[in-house]
Structures are given as C-alpha cells and as structure tokens.
Design a protein around this motif. Sequence first.
Motif, short mmCIF file in Angstrom:
data_model
loop_
_atom_site.label_atom_id
_atom_site.label_comp_id
_atom_site.label_asym_id
_atom_site.label_seq_id
_atom_site.Cartn_x
_atom_site.Cartn_y
_atom_site.Cartn_z
N PHE A 104 0.87 -1.17 0.00
CA PHE A 104 0.00 0.00 0.00
C PHE A 104 0.91 1.22 0.00
O PHE A 104 1.57 1.51 1.01
N ASN A 105 0.99 1.92 -1.14
CA ASN A 105 1.91 3.04 -1.26
C ASN A 105 1.26 4.24 -1.92
O ASN A 105 0.20 4.13 -2.58
N THR A 106 1.87 5.38 -1.78
CA THR A 106 1.27 6.65 -2.19
C THR A 106 1.26 6.83 -3.70
O THR A 106 0.25 7.27 -4.27
N PHE A 107 2.35 6.51 -4.36
CA PHE A 107 2.44 6.76 -5.80
C PHE A 107 1.37 5.98 -6.56
O PHE A 107 0.66 6.53 -7.41
N ASP A 108 1.24 4.70 -6.27
CA ASP A 108 0.25 3.89 -6.96
C ASP A 108 -1.18 4.37 -6.65
O ASP A 108 -2.07 4.29 -7.50
N ALA A 109 -1.38 4.87 -5.42
CA ALA A 109 -2.70 5.40 -5.06
C ALA A 109 -3.04 6.63 -5.89
O ALA A 109 -4.16 6.77 -6.40
N VAL A 129 -4.06 -11.44 10.28
CA VAL A 129 -3.64 -10.06 10.05
C VAL A 129 -4.77 -9.35 9.33
O VAL A 129 -5.44 -9.92 8.46
N LEU A 130 -4.99 -8.09 9.69
CA LEU A 130 -6.05 -7.28 9.08
C LEU A 130 -5.47 -5.91 8.74
O LEU A 130 -4.84 -5.26 9.58
N VAL A 131 -5.73 -5.47 7.50
CA VAL A 131 -5.30 -4.15 7.03
C VAL A 131 -6.54 -3.35 6.65
O VAL A 131 -7.48 -3.89 6.06
N LEU A 132 -6.54 -2.08 7.00
CA LEU A 132 -7.57 -1.15 6.53
C LEU A 132 -6.89 0.00 5.80
O LEU A 132 -6.09 0.72 6.39
N LEU A 133 -7.20 0.14 4.51
CA LEU A 133 -6.78 1.29 3.73
C LEU A 133 -8.01 2.16 3.55
O LEU A 133 -9.02 1.70 3.00
N SER A 143 -5.06 6.86 4.29
CA SER A 143 -4.27 6.31 5.39
C SER A 143 -4.39 4.79 5.39
O SER A 143 -5.32 4.22 4.81
N ALA A 144 -3.45 4.16 6.06
CA ALA A 144 -3.46 2.70 6.18
C ALA A 144 -3.12 2.32 7.61
O ALA A 144 -2.32 2.99 8.26
N GLU A 168 -0.30 2.69 12.19
CA GLU A 168 -1.13 3.49 11.30
C GLU A 168 -0.26 4.56 10.66
O GLU A 168 0.60 5.16 11.32
N LEU A 169 -0.44 4.80 9.37
CA LEU A 169 0.35 5.82 8.68
C LEU A 169 -0.51 6.52 7.63
O LEU A 169 -1.45 5.95 7.09
N VAL A 170 -0.15 7.77 7.38
CA VAL A 170 -0.83 8.59 6.37
C VAL A 170 -0.01 8.53 5.08
O VAL A 170 1.22 8.64 5.11
N LEU A 171 -0.69 8.38 3.94
CA LEU A 171 -0.03 8.38 2.65
C LEU A 171 -0.11 9.75 1.98
O LEU A 171 0.85 10.20 1.37
N TYR A 172 -1.26 10.40 2.07
CA TYR A 172 -1.36 11.80 1.64
C TYR A 172 -2.53 12.48 2.32
O TYR A 172 -3.45 11.82 2.81
N GLU A 173 -2.48 13.82 2.32
CA GLU A 173 -3.52 14.60 3.00
C GLU A 173 -3.57 15.99 2.40
O GLU A 173 -2.55 16.55 2.01
#
Length: 271
Positions: free
Chosen positions: A75-80, A187-191, A177-178, A160-165
Amino acid sequence: MLSTNNAEHTLVRNDTHIGIELHGWKVLVAQKNILKSDEIDRWTEELNMKVLPEMIFGNNYLRLDNAASNFSIVFNTFDALKQVDSKAVLPKVFHSEHWLKSKAESLHTSEIEQVPYEYDWTFTTAYRGSLSGQLSCSSTSDQFDFELLKRPDPILFFHELVLYEDELGDNGVTMLSAKVRVMPRCVLVLLRFWLRIDQVSFRAHETRFFHRFGSDHCLREYQERSAPYSAVVSLLGGAPDPAQLLDANVVVPLLPVHLCQMEKITLAKPG
C-alpha cells in the motif's frame, strides 16, 4: 495445518522499517517525512497531474510478504495517486470563491475559473493495494472470519500511517491512510480514503485485507460510501458536536454503502 496457538514472532526495527515476522509472513512499515520540492516536481510530471496533495508522504508504505508463495501486497502513495480520476465530476465547495482563489495563487495563474476542472482536487482514489507474485484473484461470496477478529487475542503489532492529506483550502479534508493489526492467528489491514467537504458531502473508499495464518488464501474487500453533509448531521441528531463531524471513525459507519466487492486471492502452493 499450521499451528497458531504458539505465536512465535520477531519484531523488526531498523533505520528503514518497523514490523513483525511470523508464520512465514513479513509485515513491514516505512514511515518518513513528506516529499521534498524536487521529489514533488518529479511526481507531478510522472503522474501527469496538475497539482498534488498538500502533504505527500511518498516514502511511506505498508508491505506484506509471504516468501513461500512468492506473494506480496503493498500500500503506497504513488500507486494510489495513479488512480485519481482527473475527469471526475467534482462537487462545489461551500466557500468556492475563496478556494478557487487560493488554488489559482498556488498555480500562479489568473485563470481562476479554469482551475477546478483541470484535475480532481479531492484526490479521490479507488486504490486497493498493489499485488505481485504468484496468485489468482476471483470474486467470492466468502466473508471475513468475524468470530476470529472478535477474539480477545493479543495484538502483536499495530501501526497506522498517512499516505497523503490535503485540507482543501480550509474547506474540509481529504486523506489516504493505512493501518495494520497483527494477531497470533491473523492479520487485518484497513486502507481508507476519507473525504469531508464542509457543508457539502462525505465520502469514504475502504479496502480491507484479511489473512488467516495457515490458510491458502487472503480476502480483500472494497467499499465505496458517501452521503450529503446534511444527511450525516441529521443522523447525528441535527446539532452534533463539531468534533463528531471531523472524526472519520464516527462518520464512516453512518454512510450508506454504494459499492461492495469481495475478492479471494489464492496463494501459490509452496515448493
């Protein structure tokens, strides 16, 4: 069958990552500063976007790897941002004249009326994570193991981390955020893409990624939710505490679901 009763694990912490290793999986998080001006210029050109969000944490990412099946999801910012639709129909902000002026100034142009139609200033994305490796994906009616998720098992790793805002010129907020939660058995991920346009609307796009350790597949659920601002205010009693309207955890469950898709990601057999 893999035994998950003994959750032996190794916590990872070095100059580039924090994370955890267990049951043949690596869950790694990189969290760094916002992009520098030269990086923003490069991204703007590579993404072919007029403007990028105010705060871009381009070196942040969440990655899950399983070496035995040669599988990874990142889960990364550029691809998003690659999935931001530049031709999207955009809502009008409550203080539109002020917003247009601020954006025109940032673009160094006097053609204020043309600014909002040249890009999606909400930076709405349908990004669900970047898959790689030997796998197959198919639609499924399977659901998450909610009984497992409700167990009072210890949380071995959470982040928890922010990718953009972007604060939309003080007219609200848009954020991607993810967060990841690792327990002994799963394991559970929320994007979450979260958009609040004051006095106009709310929107949320959420991807949940779930894996039960020892199984041969993962589940990925994608949902789109939205509602007018006034509808959410009514659901909160008509005169809610302003803090409630700022809290995605309060608002998102109130938004009706317009799209829900579940995928089963089958992992390659080891060997």
